[in-house]
Design a protein around this motif. Sequence first.
Motif, PDB file in Angstrom:
ATOM      1  N   PHE A  11       7.597  22.454  49.310  1.00  0.00           N
ATOM      2  CA  PHE A  11       8.122  21.440  48.931  1.00  0.00           C
ATOM      3  C   PHE A  11       9.720  21.257  49.223  1.00  0.00           C
ATOM      4  N   VAL A  12      10.215  22.541  49.060  1.00  0.00           N
ATOM      5  CA  VAL A  12      11.815  22.816  49.439  1.00  0.00           C
ATOM      6  C   VAL A  12      11.846  22.516  51.073  1.00  0.00           C
ATOM      7  N   VAL A  14       9.842  20.670  52.919  1.00  0.00           N
ATOM      8  CA  VAL A  14      10.038  19.266  53.623  1.00  0.00           C
ATOM      9  C   VAL A  14      11.420  18.715  53.528  1.00  0.00           C
ATOM     10  N   ILE A  15      12.097  18.944  52.242  1.00  0.00           N
ATOM     11  CA  ILE A  15      13.489  18.537  51.986  1.00  0.00           C
ATOM     12  C   ILE A  15      14.141  18.775  53.199  1.00  0.00           C
ATOM     13  N   LEU A  16      14.040  20.172  53.668  1.00  0.00           N
ATOM     14  CA  LEU A  16      15.111  20.681  54.437  1.00  0.00           C
ATOM     15  C   LEU A  16      14.818  20.022  55.888  1.00  0.00           C
ATOM     16  N   THR A  17      13.679  19.923  56.391  1.00  0.00           N
ATOM     17  CA  THR A  17      13.416  19.330  57.619  1.00  0.00           C
ATOM     18  C   THR A  17      13.729  17.621  57.633  1.00  0.00           C
ATOM     19  N   LEU A  18      13.702  17.076  56.433  1.00  0.00           N
ATOM     20  CA  LEU A  18      14.274  15.757  56.609  1.00  0.00           C
ATOM     21  C   LEU A  18      15.889  15.698  56.972  1.00  0.00           C
ATOM     22  N   GLY A  19      16.498  17.041  56.920  1.00  0.00           N
ATOM     23  CA  GLY A  19      17.991  16.720  57.135  1.00  0.00           C
ATOM     24  C   GLY A  19      18.762  16.760  55.938  1.00  0.00           C
ATOM     25  N   ARG A  20      18.395  17.258  54.558  1.00  0.00           N
ATOM     26  CA  ARG A  20      19.021  17.117  53.534  1.00  0.00           C
ATOM     27  C   ARG A  20      19.347  18.564  53.255  1.00  0.00           C
ATOM     28  N   PRO A  21      20.660  19.092  53.245  1.00  0.00           N
ATOM     29  CA  PRO A  21      21.102  20.269  52.924  1.00  0.00           C
ATOM     30  C   PRO A  21      20.887  20.669  51.349  1.00  0.00           C
ATOM     31  N   HIS A  49      10.418  30.184  60.775  1.00  0.00           N
ATOM     32  CA  HIS A  49      10.007  29.308  61.803  1.00  0.00           C
ATOM     33  C   HIS A  49      10.417  27.793  61.906  1.00  0.00           C
ATOM     34  N   ASP A  50      11.261  27.327  61.196  1.00  0.00           N
ATOM     35  CA  ASP A  50      11.645  26.091  61.512  1.00  0.00           C
ATOM     36  C   ASP A  50      13.164  25.775  61.504  1.00  0.00           C
ATOM     37  N   SER A  51      13.575  25.553  62.669  1.00  0.00           N
ATOM     38  CA  SER A  51      14.838  25.558  63.189  1.00  0.00           C
ATOM     39  C   SER A  51      16.007  24.530  62.362  1.00  0.00           C
ATOM     40  N   GLU A  52      15.118  23.398  62.175  1.00  0.00           N
ATOM     41  CA  GLU A  52      15.994  22.425  61.227  1.00  0.00           C
ATOM     42  C   GLU A  52      15.823  22.721  59.695  1.00  0.00           C
ATOM     43  N   ALA A  53      14.943  23.330  59.258  1.00  0.00           N
ATOM     44  CA  ALA A  53      15.182  23.945  57.936  1.00  0.00           C
ATOM     45  C   ALA A  53      16.452  24.854  57.818  1.00  0.00           C
TER      46      ALA A  53
END
Length: 210
Positions: A11-12, A14-21, A49-53
Amino acid sequence: QGRLEYLFAEFVLVILTLGRPILLVYEDCHWADPSMIGFIAQLFRSVCHDSEARKNLLFVNSFRTNEVGTNMIYSHISKFQHAQLPLKHTWIKLDGLSEGVLNNYLSNLLSLPTRLTTSLSRSVHCKTMGNPLCVEEFLQSLLNRDVDDYLLRYDMGHRRWIWDCTAISMLPIGNSVAKLLASKLSKIEEEYLDCMILLSCIGTRVNQII
């Protein structure tokens, strides 16, 4: 329990990958329970394993180094470090207040020149080793004494704070916050103390009606 940790971490993520810090702050993790350790470990594994997150998460973790030997968070972070996973981390060690810094603090607190508070800061530092929480508790203990035994008090004649360094230096109080808190609790009437023990089983906060 494992499924809950996995779902919460996802859940956390998903929020991170949406660009929400997200800023996660976990204090006193030397008291962490296994479920919290498991969640943080799972979150680290997912974020690695997720650069955006990774660029949207800031995790602040505080603990006491003298108690971290039994804590698993430190071991997890060390494993990620040795595995050379793409996680940026910074260690910040916070030492106790120096005698000079403590003297400036007391000078501002008591509205007195530093030359006058030097003796008090030396006595307080000797008893607390500069631990901020211990300093606060120790100063409170000096104020909350019997009327005839004030070691730190405001003198109306001199219109300033005065203290007795000799008496302070003889106080049988160690440099442990736990000892100061235990001393404070020992002054509470037994029936109220029993009530507090029962309430502590509920949590850190309870409804006044209870």
